[in-house]
Design an enzyme around this catalytic site. Structure first.
Site, PDB file in Angstrom:
ATOM      1  N   LYS A 164      25.936  -4.338  -1.852  1.00 13.65           N
ATOM      2  CA  LYS A 164      27.468  -4.400  -2.175  1.00 13.65           C
ATOM      3  C   LYS A 164      28.120  -3.783  -0.873  1.00 13.65           C
ATOM      4  CE  LYS A 164      26.619  -3.520  -6.992  1.00 13.65           C
ATOM      5  NZ  LYS A 164      26.936  -2.319  -7.816  1.00 13.65           N
TER       6      LYS A 164
ATOM      7  N   ARG B 136       0.769  -1.165   0.172  1.00 10.88           N
ATOM      8  CA  ARG B 136      -0.069   0.048   0.080  1.00 10.88           C
ATOM      9  C   ARG B 136       0.794   1.258   0.022  1.00 10.88           C
ATOM     10  NH1 ARG B 136      -2.987  -4.038   1.689  1.00 10.88           N
ATOM     11  NH2 ARG B 136      -0.788  -4.554   2.401  1.00 10.88           N
TER      12      ARG B 136
ATOM     13  N   ARG C 229      11.277   3.726   3.147  1.00 10.77           N
ATOM     14  CA  ARG C 229      10.877   2.747   4.411  1.00 10.77           C
ATOM     15  C   ARG C 229      12.185   2.003   4.639  1.00 10.77           C
ATOM     16  NH1 ARG C 229       5.652  -1.079   4.410  1.00 10.77           N
ATOM     17  NH2 ARG C 229       5.158   0.908   4.965  1.00 10.77           N
TER      18      ARG C 229
HETATM   19  N1   CP Z   1      -0.154   0.027   5.903  1.00  8.44           N
HETATM   20  C1   CP Z   1       1.260  -0.207   5.152  1.00  8.44           C
HETATM   21  O1   CP Z   1       2.139   0.299   5.574  1.00  8.44           O
HETATM   22  O2   CP Z   1       1.091  -1.162   4.248  1.00  8.44           O
HETATM   23  P1   CP Z   1       2.219  -1.712   3.321  1.00  8.44           P
HETATM   24  O3   CP Z   1       3.039  -2.421   4.392  1.00  8.44           O
HETATM   25  O4   CP Z   1       1.636  -2.764   2.492  1.00  8.44           O
HETATM   26  O5   CP Z   1       2.913  -0.603   2.749  1.00  8.44           O
END
Ligand code: CP
Length: 303
Positions: free
Chosen positions: A80, A51, A101
């Site tokens: 690497k 998402r 992320r």
């Molecule tokens: N809610 C959420 O962060 O979903 P994903 O891990 O699929 O990005």
């Protein structure tokens, strides 16, 4: 908000949060606007996502921008041995904004200190997930007609759930009463209870919510975060602690809505999906509008 990174939900004031939500409502009315022409957004996902990454990419595409990045860090030079600092400095040269992320708490803040373009934290370990919280607030306001004075039940993994931590801090602006429901091993950490204590906000802790579900305006279900456990036996003990079933929604408030940041594993039975109280898939859709708002504010294309 222009040119500022978004790392923690507390990087935005209450007024700035409301600005994001109002702008997102405009994007819901008119999601295709060619305002990102010539802009490049990088999405660097060192952890899996469906998402967050795809709604960011949908948001950029609907605004006419371009996307670069990776969804699997094993395809990047991190494999690497390249440092996060070098990766961020390099990608800063290729893009106008980086959505990242990463599994390590604090990595997003660090990236914002070494990069030369704004960073949006798409989740750093068990710490924060501020753009999820903005779409959660959008969803709560849309379904409840307000954000103030709600009974918010948060169920599941309150220890490792970064969406929980960000949401709690945001809802503290709106005088929520918090009902924390978790196994004792996954209770809300003390620092977050202190956060609420300092603001004189009410919270209650439970290990079961079947008897009290009738008091909820919002039930925010969460997945037990398997990837954060150091001991797989501990995960096995808690993974099925809560399974929300349709029958449990009898005698709940008519305004109750079930939210979940998703992905779901077992914690919401599929027999809830057809209930008018189930909102989690629309919640995920709201992520597109909210992320359109966040990107356009940071890039100074809206104010
Ligand atoms: N809610 C959420 O962060 O979903 P994903 O891990 O699929 O990005």
């Amino acid at each position: 908000m222009k040119n500022r990174s978004l790392i923690s939900i507390n990087d935005y004031s209450k007024e700035e949060i409301m600005r994001v939500l109002d702008l997102a409502a405009g994007f819901e009315q008119n999601p295709s606007q060619e305002i990102l022409n010539g802009k490049v957004i990088a999405t660097l996902f060192f952890e899996p996502s469906t998402r967050t990454r795809l709604s960011f990419e949908s948001a950029v595409n609907r605004l006419g921008g371009k996307i670069i990045g990776f969804s699997d860090s094993t395809s990047s030079s991190a494999t690497k041995g390249e440092s996060l600092k070098d990766t961020i400095k390099t990608v800063s040269n290729y893009s106008d904004l980086i959505v990242m992320r990463h599994p390590i708490e604090g990595s997003a803040r660090y990236a914002s200190e070494v990069g030369t373009v704004p960073i949006v934290n798409a989740g750093d370990g068990a710490n924060q997930h501020p753009t999820q919280t903005l779409l959660d607030l959008y969803s709560i306001r849309k379904t409840q007609g307000k954000l103030e004075d709600l009974n918010l039940f948060i169920v599941g993994d309150l220890k490792y759930g970064r969406t929980v931590h960000s949401l709690l801090m945001a809802m503290a602006h709106f005088n929520a009463t918090f009902f924390f429901i978790s196994p004792k091993e996954l209770r809300i950490p003390a620092e977050y209870k202190m956060y609420l204590d300092q603001r004189n906000l009410k919270y209650h802790e439970f290990t079961d919510f079947r008897e009290i579900a009738g008091e909820a305006d919002v039930i925010y279900m969460t997945r037990v975060q398997k990837e954060r456990f150091s001991d797989p036996i501990e995960y096995e003990k808690t993974k099925n602690a809560y399974v929300l079933k349709n029958a449990m929604l009898e005698n709940t408030r008519s305004n109750l809505r079930i939210l979940h940041p998703l992905p779901r594993v077992n914690e919401i039975s599929t027999d809830v999906d057809d209930s008018e109280k189930a909102y989690y898939f629309t919640q995920a859709l709201n992520g597109v509008y909210t992320r359109q708002a966040i990107i356009s504010l940071i890039l100074g294309l809206k104010n």
